[in-house]
Design a protein around this motif. Structure first.
Motif, PDB file in Angstrom:
ATOM      1  N   LEU A  14       0.827  -1.209   0.000  1.00 56.63           N
ATOM      2  CA  LEU A  14       0.000   0.000   0.000  1.00 56.63           C
ATOM      3  C   LEU A  14       0.862   1.259   0.000  1.00 56.63           C
ATOM      4  CD1 LEU A  14      -2.888  -0.941   2.448  1.00 56.63           C
ATOM      5  CD2 LEU A  14      -3.043  -0.610  -0.021  1.00 56.63           C
ATOM      6  N   GLY A  15       1.956   1.236   0.722  1.00 56.74           N
ATOM      7  CA  GLY A  15       2.872   2.383   0.742  1.00 56.74           C
ATOM      8  C   GLY A  15       3.498   2.624  -0.622  1.00 56.74           C
ATOM      9  N   ALA A  21       1.221   6.830  -6.693  1.00 55.86           N
ATOM     10  CA  ALA A  21       0.084   7.694  -7.010  1.00 55.86           C
ATOM     11  C   ALA A  21       0.410   9.159  -6.743  1.00 55.86           C
ATOM     12  CB  ALA A  21      -1.146   7.266  -6.212  1.00 55.86           C
ATOM     13  N   LEU A  22       1.058   9.440  -5.632  1.00 54.17           N
ATOM     14  CA  LEU A  22       1.367  10.831  -5.291  1.00 54.17           C
ATOM     15  C   LEU A  22       2.382  11.459  -6.242  1.00 54.17           C
ATOM     16  CD1 LEU A  22       1.491  10.677  -1.398  1.00 54.17           C
ATOM     17  CD2 LEU A  22      -0.260  11.748  -2.828  1.00 54.17           C
ATOM     18  N   THR A  23       3.291  10.665  -6.782  1.00 48.50           N
ATOM     19  CA  THR A  23       4.318  11.220  -7.665  1.00 48.50           C
ATOM     20  C   THR A  23       3.907  11.253  -9.126  1.00 48.50           C
ATOM     21  OG1 THR A  23       5.396   9.059  -7.863  1.00 48.50           O
ATOM     22  CG2 THR A  23       6.202  10.547  -6.144  1.00 48.50           C
TER      23      THR A  23
END
Length: 117
Positions: A14-15, A21-23
């Protein structure tokens, strides 16, 4: 012990997915309508003085934009530099008239109905 390793593995996965996703995902462009416009004038220059004394310059624009269906709306947006005259922009618009992002595009990339306007 197996359950603990399984939970740690899932949390690690998940991390990794979250970091990806954030990048790689631009959340400003998600669920946004696309409008197209041409820069026809220089932006209005605004200077803001920060607490440390640095002066930040931004440029505001008020132009009409057209979507793929040929509907035209007035848009107000800002840029960190004076945008190139005659450049075509693809605007990402949320909540009716809030510009969240933009990209420069070629005239050929603009939908036909928007090209006419």
């Amino acid at each position: 012990m197996k359950k603990f390793l399984m939970v740690v593995g899932i949390l690690f996965l998940l991390g990794v997915v979250g970091a990806f996703a954030l990048t790689n995902i631009d959340f400003n462009r998600m669920n946004a309508s696309n409008y197209y416009l041409q820069i026809t004038e220089d932006g209005e220059e605004h200077e803001t003085k920060l607490d440390d004394g640095t002066v930040m310059t931004s440029y505001s624009y008020k132009l009409n934009a057209t979507n793929a269906d040929g509907e035209t709306i007035p848009l107000e947006f800002t840029a960190q530099k004076n945008l190139r005259k005659d450049a075509y922009l693809k605007m990402y618009v949320k909540n009716g008239d809030e510009v969240s992002s933009y990209d420069e595009v070629k005239f050929e990339e603009i939908p036909k109905k928007a090209q006419k306007k």
